[in-house]
Write a protein that holds these residues in place. Structure first.
Motif, PDB file in Angstrom:
ATOM      1  N   MET A   1      27.899  36.015  29.672  1.00  0.00           N
ATOM      2  CA  MET A   1      27.944  36.559  31.126  1.00  0.00           C
ATOM      3  C   MET A   1      27.502  36.049  31.859  1.00  0.00           C
ATOM      4  O   MET A   1      28.114  34.793  33.233  1.00  0.00           O
ATOM      5  CB  MET A   1      27.200  37.311  31.418  1.00  0.00           C
ATOM      6  N   LEU A   2      26.306  34.636  32.027  1.00  0.00           N
ATOM      7  CA  LEU A   2      26.357  33.507  32.962  1.00  0.00           C
ATOM      8  C   LEU A   2      27.097  33.123  33.197  1.00  0.00           C
ATOM      9  O   LEU A   2      27.650  31.935  34.394  1.00  0.00           O
ATOM     10  CB  LEU A   2      24.907  32.764  32.360  1.00  0.00           C
ATOM     11  N   PRO A   3      28.003  31.872  32.335  1.00  0.00           N
ATOM     12  CA  PRO A   3      29.564  31.330  32.990  1.00  0.00           C
ATOM     13  C   PRO A   3      30.443  32.010  33.420  1.00  0.00           C
ATOM     14  O   PRO A   3      30.553  31.945  34.142  1.00  0.00           O
ATOM     15  CB  PRO A   3      29.466  30.823  31.931  1.00  0.00           C
ATOM     16  N   LEU A   4      30.201  33.103  33.592  1.00  0.00           N
ATOM     17  CA  LEU A   4      31.601  33.887  33.826  1.00  0.00           C
ATOM     18  C   LEU A   4      31.203  34.421  35.398  1.00  0.00           C
ATOM     19  O   LEU A   4      32.089  34.595  35.639  1.00  0.00           O
ATOM     20  CB  LEU A   4      31.936  35.259  32.644  1.00  0.00           C
ATOM     21  N   TYR A   5      29.738  34.937  35.337  1.00  0.00           N
ATOM     22  CA  TYR A   5      29.345  35.151  36.320  1.00  0.00           C
ATOM     23  C   TYR A   5      30.061  33.976  37.375  1.00  0.00           C
ATOM     24  O   TYR A   5      30.109  34.534  38.579  1.00  0.00           O
ATOM     25  CB  TYR A   5      27.905  35.505  36.496  1.00  0.00           C
ATOM     26  N   VAL A   6      29.141  33.004  36.505  1.00  0.00           N
ATOM     27  CA  VAL A   6      29.193  31.344  37.619  1.00  0.00           C
ATOM     28  C   VAL A   6      30.910  31.086  38.176  1.00  0.00           C
ATOM     29  O   VAL A   6      31.392  31.141  39.537  1.00  0.00           O
ATOM     30  CB  VAL A   6      29.217  30.240  37.402  1.00  0.00           C
ATOM     31  N   VAL A   7      32.044  31.728  37.473  1.00  0.00           N
ATOM     32  CA  VAL A   7      33.278  31.722  37.806  1.00  0.00           C
ATOM     33  C   VAL A   7      33.646  32.894  38.366  1.00  0.00           C
ATOM     34  O   VAL A   7      34.330  32.523  39.388  1.00  0.00           O
ATOM     35  CB  VAL A   7      34.180  31.874  36.165  1.00  0.00           C
ATOM     36  N   GLY A   8      33.311  33.721  38.358  1.00  0.00           N
ATOM     37  CA  GLY A   8      33.662  35.179  39.929  1.00  0.00           C
ATOM     38  C   GLY A   8      33.025  34.283  40.971  1.00  0.00           C
ATOM     39  O   GLY A   8      33.552  34.985  41.927  1.00  0.00           O
ATOM     40  N   VAL A   9      31.818  33.681  41.509  1.00  0.00           N
ATOM     41  CA  VAL A   9      31.094  33.421  42.446  1.00  0.00           C
ATOM     42  C   VAL A   9      32.220  32.656  42.874  1.00  0.00           C
ATOM     43  O   VAL A   9      32.898  32.563  43.869  1.00  0.00           O
ATOM     44  CB  VAL A   9      29.741  32.361  41.832  1.00  0.00           C
ATOM     45  N   VAL A  10      32.650  31.482  42.637  1.00  0.00           N
ATOM     46  CA  VAL A  10      34.070  30.621  42.756  1.00  0.00           C
ATOM     47  C   VAL A  10      34.371  31.345  43.257  1.00  0.00           C
ATOM     48  O   VAL A  10      35.297  30.444  44.283  1.00  0.00           O
ATOM     49  CB  VAL A  10      33.993  29.221  41.422  1.00  0.00           C
ATOM     50  N   ILE A  11      35.734  31.872  41.907  1.00  0.00           N
ATOM     51  CA  ILE A  11      36.852  32.762  42.631  1.00  0.00           C
ATOM     52  C   ILE A  11      36.246  33.476  44.388  1.00  0.00           C
ATOM     53  O   ILE A  11      36.930  33.088  44.783  1.00  0.00           O
ATOM     54  CB  ILE A  11      37.068  33.492  41.491  1.00  0.00           C
ATOM     55  N   SER A  12      35.608  34.255  44.241  1.00  0.00           N
ATOM     56  CA  SER A  12      35.034  35.361  45.121  1.00  0.00           C
ATOM     57  C   SER A  12      34.545  34.412  46.288  1.00  0.00           C
ATOM     58  O   SER A  12      34.806  34.170  47.316  1.00  0.00           O
ATOM     59  CB  SER A  12      34.112  35.752  44.630  1.00  0.00           C
ATOM     60  N   PHE A  13      34.113  32.576  46.106  1.00  0.00           N
ATOM     61  CA  PHE A  13      33.959  31.959  47.594  1.00  0.00           C
ATOM     62  C   PHE A  13      35.049  31.740  47.800  1.00  0.00           C
ATOM     63  O   PHE A  13      35.773  31.404  48.937  1.00  0.00           O
ATOM     64  CB  PHE A  13      32.556  30.868  47.095  1.00  0.00           C
ATOM     65  N   LEU A  14      35.996  31.462  47.286  1.00  0.00           N
ATOM     66  CA  LEU A  14      37.372  30.213  47.276  1.00  0.00           C
ATOM     67  C   LEU A  14      38.371  31.255  48.262  1.00  0.00           C
ATOM     68  O   LEU A  14      38.810  31.066  49.101  1.00  0.00           O
ATOM     69  CB  LEU A  14      38.279  29.890  46.176  1.00  0.00           C
ATOM     70  N   LEU A  15      38.124  32.856  47.720  1.00  0.00           N
ATOM     71  CA  LEU A  15      39.258  33.725  48.501  1.00  0.00           C
ATOM     72  C   LEU A  15      38.214  34.369  49.514  1.00  0.00           C
ATOM     73  O   LEU A  15      38.497  34.317  50.687  1.00  0.00           O
ATOM     74  CB  LEU A  15      39.135  35.281  47.941  1.00  0.00           C
TER      75      LEU A  15
END
Length: 155
Positions: free
Chosen positions: A94-108
């Motif tokens: 969950m932790l690295p997947l959550y970080v990916v979600g943060v990056v995608i959300s921030f970029l969008l």
């Protein structure tokens, strides 16, 4: 607790995510109390990362705030949903997947939560988040540099 909440408690113990949450709480010198829905609250968390009012690892909800911060039933539901995400993702992946979600959300959107699927599935509003609209990448980059420029310089 319901039978399913017991399943989550046992599952998150076995997948080591709750133990990891307890370890992070001890590192952050938090005070532990038992909460509802199979959750444990680790209040008074003293480490500066991550920057959040609360964050969940397994069934442990960590916060720099005192115990009364969790008197908000909506926030508790939000954090419990995150504990289910750990269960469904077999723990610490969950932790690295959550970080990916943060990056995608921030970029969008220029915001780490608005388009993060984990925050959306946990209910943005109940977690205290405001949904930001998708914006052009150039605007996000400009915002990021503006924040970086406004930070005070070190010694």
């Amino acid at each position: 607790m319901t039978a399913w909440q017991w399943v989550k408690v046992v599952g998150n113990f076995l997948n080591l995510s709750t133990l990891a949450g307890a370890f992070v709480g001890v590192l952050g010198r938090a005070k532990f109390t038992r909460g509802p829905r199979g959750l444990y609250f680790a209040n008074g968390y003293k480490l500066g990362f991550p920057v959040a009012g609360a964050f969940t690892i397994g069934n442990v909800v960590l916060s720099k705030h005192n115990r009364s911060y969790f008197d908000d039933a909506a926030l508790v539901r939000h954090e419990e949903r995150h504990s289910w995400q750990y269960f469904c993702l077999i723990g610490l992946p969950m932790l690295p997947l959550y970080v990916v979600g943060v990056v995608i959300s921030f970029l969008l959107t220029g915001d780490p939560a608005s388009r993060n699927p984990f925050e959306r599935l946990a209910n943005l509003k109940e977690g205290g988040y405001v949904e930001r609209p998708i914006q052009p990448l150039g605007k996000t980059v400009t915002q990021a540099f503006s924040v970086l420029r406004s930070r005070p310089k070190g010694p």
